[in-house]
Design a protein around this motif. Sequence first.
Motif, PDB file in Angstrom:
ATOM      1  N   UNK A  74       0.843  -1.189   0.000  1.00 28.50           N
ATOM      2  CA  UNK A  74       0.000   0.000   0.000  1.00 28.50           C
ATOM      3  C   UNK A  74       0.881   1.242   0.000  1.00 28.50           C
ATOM      4  N   UNK A  75       0.450   2.325  -0.657  1.00 26.68           N
ATOM      5  CA  UNK A  75       1.239   3.556  -0.588  1.00 26.68           C
ATOM      6  C   UNK A  75       1.158   4.179   0.810  1.00 26.68           C
ATOM      7  N   UNK A  76       2.314   4.573   1.331  1.00 28.07           N
ATOM      8  CA  UNK A  76       2.407   5.207   2.654  1.00 28.07           C
ATOM      9  C   UNK A  76       2.565   6.703   2.465  1.00 28.07           C
ATOM     10  N   UNK A  77       1.706   7.469   3.096  1.00 22.93           N
ATOM     11  CA  UNK A  77       1.766   8.938   3.015  1.00 22.93           C
ATOM     12  C   UNK A  77       2.228   9.450   4.367  1.00 22.93           C
ATOM     13  N   UNK A  78       3.379  10.145   4.376  1.00 23.17           N
ATOM     14  CA  UNK A  78       3.843  10.756   5.620  1.00 23.17           C
ATOM     15  C   UNK A  78       2.890  11.885   5.973  1.00 23.17           C
ATOM     16  N   UNK A  79       2.335  11.809   7.164  1.00 19.65           N
ATOM     17  CA  UNK A  79       1.276  12.741   7.553  1.00 19.65           C
ATOM     18  C   UNK A  79       1.790  14.171   7.693  1.00 19.65           C
ATOM     19  N   UNK A  80       2.881  14.365   8.396  1.00 23.95           N
ATOM     20  CA  UNK A  80       3.397  15.719   8.597  1.00 23.95           C
ATOM     21  C   UNK A  80       2.336  16.642   9.148  1.00 23.95           C
ATOM     22  N   UNK A  81       2.130  17.747   8.473  1.00 25.92           N
ATOM     23  CA  UNK A  81       1.133  18.723   8.929  1.00 25.92           C
ATOM     24  C   UNK A  81      -0.207  18.578   8.212  1.00 25.92           C
ATOM     25  N   UNK A  82      -0.370  17.497   7.437  1.00 23.84           N
ATOM     26  CA  UNK A  82      -1.626  17.302   6.714  1.00 23.84           C
ATOM     27  C   UNK A  82      -2.769  17.012   7.679  1.00 23.84           C
ATOM     28  N   UNK A  83      -3.901  17.658   7.433  1.00 25.24           N
ATOM     29  CA  UNK A  83      -5.092  17.374   8.229  1.00 25.24           C
ATOM     30  C   UNK A  83      -5.761  16.126   7.659  1.00 25.24           C
ATOM     31  N   UNK A  84      -6.726  15.587   8.400  1.00 32.20           N
ATOM     32  CA  UNK A  84      -7.468  14.442   7.875  1.00 32.20           C
ATOM     33  C   UNK A  84      -8.188  14.814   6.580  1.00 32.20           C
TER      34      UNK A  84
END
Length: 169
Positions: free
Chosen positions: A26-36
């Motif tokens: 599955x692609x992993x997205x680094x959350x960082x400052x991203x909101x839901x």
Amino acid sequence: MILTTSRKPSQRTRSFARDLERTLNLPYVQRGKLSLKDIFEIDKHVLLIGEFKANPGTLVVYDVENERRLSSFISVKLQREICGGKIYNDDGIRIRISKELKDDEEFQKHYEIYDEFLFQHLNIDEDSDITLRLEKDPKYLFAIQFYKGRVKIGPLIRVKSIKLFDSLI
């Protein structure tokens, strides 16, 4: 489906996310400052790993199209703790259920929920070398163990409880 973590995840949570990225492909997205909300714009099905005391403690599957979420409290063992290395999966995955669980009516309810929220959004390939096996665990509802052939490769996910919500937040 994409995979992400809570904001500022611990090293152990990041390792678990990378383990799932490698085994589930599955692609992993680094959350960082991203909101839901930002994450939901990337994909409508999101697997979020939450924390409890700096350990991976929850798996939350968001179904944005139907505005529902599945929340599971979990306990994990990392891939390096089970097989001592990193196993990569470039294909899909097979799903198997242990004989002990196949006849368990209570487990069937849990399986149907997991199937609807998670398994249907994975790349299922019956010819894959990697198997996601659902097994009985005496202390938990059930366990999810990954195998390559007959060898355990991890990660191990023990599911403690499951809750369904009719909202995203």
